[in-house]
Design a protein around this motif. Structure first.
Motif, PDB file in Angstrom:
ATOM      1  N   ASN A  53       0.852  -1.179   0.000  1.00 40.60           N
ATOM      2  CA  ASN A  53       0.000   0.000   0.000  1.00 40.60           C
ATOM      3  C   ASN A  53       0.892   1.235   0.000  1.00 40.60           C
ATOM      4  N   LEU A  54       0.687   2.145  -0.942  1.00 38.52           N
ATOM      5  CA  LEU A  54       1.563   3.305  -1.100  1.00 38.52           C
ATOM      6  C   LEU A  54       1.472   4.285   0.061  1.00 38.52           C
ATOM      7  N   PHE A  55       0.374   4.238   0.825  1.00 36.00           N
ATOM      8  CA  PHE A  55       0.198   5.212   1.902  1.00 36.00           C
ATOM      9  C   PHE A  55       0.535   4.630   3.263  1.00 36.00           C
ATOM     10  N   THR A  56       0.061   3.436   3.550  1.00 32.74           N
ATOM     11  CA  THR A  56       0.344   2.825   4.848  1.00 32.74           C
ATOM     12  C   THR A  56       1.712   2.149   4.870  1.00 32.74           C
ATOM     13  N   LYS A  57       2.273   1.873   3.673  1.00 35.03           N
ATOM     14  CA  LYS A  57       3.552   1.160   3.526  1.00 35.03           C
ATOM     15  C   LYS A  57       3.472  -0.297   3.973  1.00 35.03           C
ATOM     16  N   GLN A  58       2.277  -0.772   4.269  1.00 33.60           N
ATOM     17  CA  GLN A  58       2.136  -2.183   4.622  1.00 33.60           C
ATOM     18  C   GLN A  58       2.417  -3.029   3.384  1.00 33.60           C
ATOM     19  N   ARG A  59       3.296  -4.018   3.545  1.00 31.83           N
ATOM     20  CA  ARG A  59       3.619  -4.855   2.404  1.00 31.83           C
ATOM     21  C   ARG A  59       3.438  -6.324   2.737  1.00 31.83           C
ATOM     22  N   THR A  60       3.149  -7.096   1.691  1.00 28.47           N
ATOM     23  CA  THR A  60       2.851  -8.510   1.835  1.00 28.47           C
ATOM     24  C   THR A  60       3.706  -9.302   0.857  1.00 28.47           C
ATOM     25  N   LEU A  61       4.375 -10.328   1.352  1.00 30.24           N
ATOM     26  CA  LEU A  61       5.133 -11.220   0.485  1.00 30.24           C
ATOM     27  C   LEU A  61       4.158 -12.174  -0.196  1.00 30.24           C
ATOM     28  N   LEU A  62       4.184 -12.186  -1.535  1.00 27.00           N
ATOM     29  CA  LEU A  62       3.287 -13.055  -2.288  1.00 27.00           C
ATOM     30  C   LEU A  62       3.970 -14.329  -2.783  1.00 27.00           C
ATOM     31  N   ALA A  63       5.217 -14.225  -3.229  1.00 28.90           N
ATOM     32  CA  ALA A  63       5.913 -15.396  -3.762  1.00 28.90           C
ATOM     33  C   ALA A  63       7.411 -15.165  -3.718  1.00 28.90           C
ATOM     34  N   SER A  64       8.163 -16.244  -3.556  1.00 31.05           N
ATOM     35  CA  SER A  64       9.627 -16.189  -3.539  1.00 31.05           C
ATOM     36  C   SER A  64      10.193 -16.924  -4.743  1.00 31.05           C
TER      37      SER A  64
END
Length: 289
Positions: A42-53
């Motif tokens: 999310n560009l505003f909250t900066k929350q990020r999620t790993l989807l695949a490695s």
């Protein structure tokens, strides 16, 4: 010297301008490079999620809520944007540059076969079933591809019309129904178009060849959105822009900015970052992690 983390590519969420996905190569410790991973943020909250490695550097995000990517083993996979339902779509190595059709019903990807006759472009259903194979003997395609909103016109670089080892290729349109290619303009052979995308109205194509450019299909008029800066005589400095992505409202672009700088240690470092701009390449914002 590369500065880590290294941004490989970026895409807007086609349904939400507040979210992007990107491929990132990181270090677990200095000098110990990990594989590349696919994240959304999310560009505003900066929350990020790993989807695949262990992914390759190119991917696509469809309006259907699924992301396409290529594994290190060169198979095409898809995964939902919430991280669920990881699904393998191909079972042969040599695939790359997968993209969704705008309506989410088709997948197009490049395939490097064991022979020249088996190298080309595949068109598949959203579940991976083969619909069409276009051999390079017919199309001489470069890697990056984009399917138009009409779901039948493929934008790509092609060697058609130029005998090897020509210093040029044609950037143009391949009609999947009539199996015909229409060149639009000549581009340098060693700088083929990458990160190709269509505007939602199907009237323009945006891509990068280190600079970000936009082409009006009907007229052939082209403009430079963000111009690359060449390195100096010593190979230092310089800046270029890769893998542009258009926001859902068509008002902003996200791209990978790659540049060089001379550090205090006397070495030339290469950095990457994500930036967003308006459609004219102005009002630049850095995306921080």
């Amino acid at each position: 010297m590369l500065d880590y983390p290294l941004v490989e590519s970026v895409k807007y969420n086609p349904n939400d301008a507040n979210e992007v996905a990107y491929v990132l190569t990181e270090e677990s410790a200095p000098g110990n490079v990990m594989g590349s991973s696919l994240y959304k943020m999310n560009l505003f909250t900066k929350q990020r999620t790993l989807l695949a490695s262990d992914v390759s550097f190119t991917f696509d995000w469809g309006r259907n809520g699924w992301l396409l990517f290529t594994s290190v083993g060169s198979d095409v996979w898809k995964i939902k944007a919430n991280g669920d339902s990881l699904t393998r779509l191909t079972t042969t190595t040599g695939t790359g540059y997968p993209v969704w059709s705008p309506d989410g019903s088709r997948i197009v990807h490049k395939f490097i076969g064991t022979t020249y006759a088996r190298t080309g472009v595949y068109v598949r259903t959203a579940t991976g079933q083969q619909l069409q194979f276009i051999p390079d003997a017919r199309i001489l395609s470069s890697n990056s591809l984009a399917l138009a909103p009409d779901n039948r016109t493929l934008a790509l670089g092609s060697g058609l019309g130029y005998s090897y080892p020509s210093d040029s290729v044609a950037f143009g349109l391949y009609d999947l129904s009539t199996l015909t290619f229409r060149p639009l303009l000549r581009v340098p052979r060693y700088e083929p178009p990458i990160g190709i995308l269509w505007t939602p109205d199907g009237q323009r194509i945006i891509w990068s060849d280190r600079s970000v450019k936009e082409l009006e299909v009907a007229t052939g008029r082209m403009r430079v959105v963000r111009a690359a800066c060449a390195p100096d005589a010593y190979g230092r400095l310089g800046r270029w822009f890769l893998y542009p992505s258009l926001s859902p409202d068509g008002q902003r672009l996200a791209m990978v900015t790659c540049g060089r700088y001379l550090a205090a240690d006397g070495k030339v470092h290469v950095y990457t970052k994500i930036q967003t701009t308006d459609r004219n390449g102005q009002h630049i914002r850095d995306v921080t992690f």
